[in-house]
Design a protein around this motif. Structure first.
Motif, PDB file in Angstrom:
ATOM      1  N   ARG A   1       0.837  -1.202   0.000  1.00 33.04           N
ATOM      2  CA  ARG A   1       0.000   0.000   0.000  1.00 33.04           C
ATOM      3  C   ARG A   1       0.874   1.255   0.000  1.00 33.04           C
ATOM      4  N   PRO A   2       0.422   2.310  -0.667  1.00 29.21           N
ATOM      5  CA  PRO A   2       1.138   3.583  -0.612  1.00 29.21           C
ATOM      6  C   PRO A   2       1.251   4.071   0.832  1.00 29.21           C
ATOM      7  N   PRO A   3       2.374   4.704   1.204  1.00 26.38           N
ATOM      8  CA  PRO A   3       3.387   5.255   0.318  1.00 26.38           C
ATOM      9  C   PRO A   3       4.451   4.271  -0.167  1.00 26.38           C
TER      10      PRO A   3
ATOM     11  N   VAL B   1       5.835   1.248  -2.579  1.00 26.39           N
ATOM     12  CA  VAL B   1       5.575   0.883  -3.971  1.00 26.39           C
ATOM     13  C   VAL B   1       6.137  -0.510  -4.203  1.00 26.39           C
TER      14      VAL B   1
END
Length: 298
Positions: free
Chosen positions: A273-275, A277
């Motif tokens: 999941r962001p942040p 990558v």
């Protein structure tokens, strides 16, 4: 030699990634399946759920509870399930600890409050408040390069006097400091740095809470058992064999490469999941090289 009473969560623990579906939603069934793999195939004695490797900064409290319940149901009858509940808020940490206790976990991992950098008196108050709020054994997590503050030797000895604070996941990698604590208190030291597991065993450590152990679990368990039975040569050989993954899994954030490896092996993981990558093609190629060098190709 170390007896079983001094290993509150066994020898080998993995800080498990949290599987997500392709759209980024939680995959509780995948979490259960991955937990079964780690316990039955990788020989884990316990799993840490909702740690940083489990992307706890980007999962909701409800998601944290859901994945805990899925893992407890899947493997809780044959492995310990330890819930990561640490935050930079004592109140929120207590809430997560109580929720985890209701979900049926066997212990808690509580990291030092991060970013707000409390003084040592604040650390003592934080950890003891959490331990007083539940009836579960607590493992501290000392990782100053992420939290901004180390748990001092004196603080660690003080906390070791609490009846439910039973040990520490030590990512500080200061063997002298660890030795001074173990000289003065009965306290279980688990390595929080995969490559430091064997050195920590040599001064009284009891095992590891690993990241690469998603892949290296069997060999790491063999290494710990070899050292404990006095076969130092075998333990050293296994340490050196697995070193490319002990270190390589951290070429970027460990969860990124673990998920890449699990996906490549057809095991539940999904995206990060962001942040964060997902791994690049170059990172995946390097991971394949590191895995091959460790004798564990993907």
């Amino acid at each position: 030699m170390t007896n079983d009473a001094q290993r509150p969560f066994g020898r080998l623990l993995t800080a498990m990634v949290t599987p997500f579906a392709a759209d980024g939603s939680l995959d509780p069934d995948g979490a259960a399946a991955l937990a079964v793999h780690l316990v039955d195939e990788q020989r884990n004695d316990a799993l840490v759920i909702n740690g940083t490797t489990g992307e706890s900064p980007t999962t909701t409290d409800a998601e944290k509870e859901a994945v805990l319940r899925a893992v407890v149901e899947a493997v809780g009858d044959r492995a310990r399930v330890v819930a990561g509940v640490g935050t930079f808020s004592t109140h929120h940490t207590v809430e997560l600890a109580r929720s985890a206790e209701k979900a049926g976990v066997h212990g808690l991992l509580v990291v030092s409050p991060y970013y707000n950098k409390p003084p040592q008196a604040g650390l003592i108050k934080h950890f003891t408040t959490v331990a007083d709020a539940v009836d579960l054994p607590v493992l501290l997590y000392d990782i100053p390069h992420r939290t901004g503050v180390a748990i001092s030797t004196e603080t660690m000895v003080t906390l070791a006097g609490h009846p439910r604070i039973v040990g520490v996941k030590d990512a500080k990698v200061d063997l002298a400091a660890a030795s001074w604590v173990m000289r003065r208190a009965e306290f279980a030291y688990y390595s929080g740095d995969d490559a430091a597991t064997l050195p920590l065993l040599s001064v009284g450590g009891v095992g590891v809470v690993g990241t690469s152990t998603h892949l290296t679990g069997r060999g790491t368990k063999d290494m710990i058992e070899a050292y404990e039975r006095g076969d130092v040569a075998t333990a050293r050989r296994l340490h050196l064999e697995l070193l490319p993954l002990y270190t390589g899994i951290f070429r970027t954030q460990g969860v990124i490469l673990v998920k890449a490896a699990m996906n490549a092996r057809g095991l539940p993981a999904g995206p990060v999941r962001p942040p964060l990558v997902d791994a690049t093609e170059a990172e995946l190629a390097q991971l394949r090289t590191d895995c091959a060098d460790a004798g564990l190709p993907i």
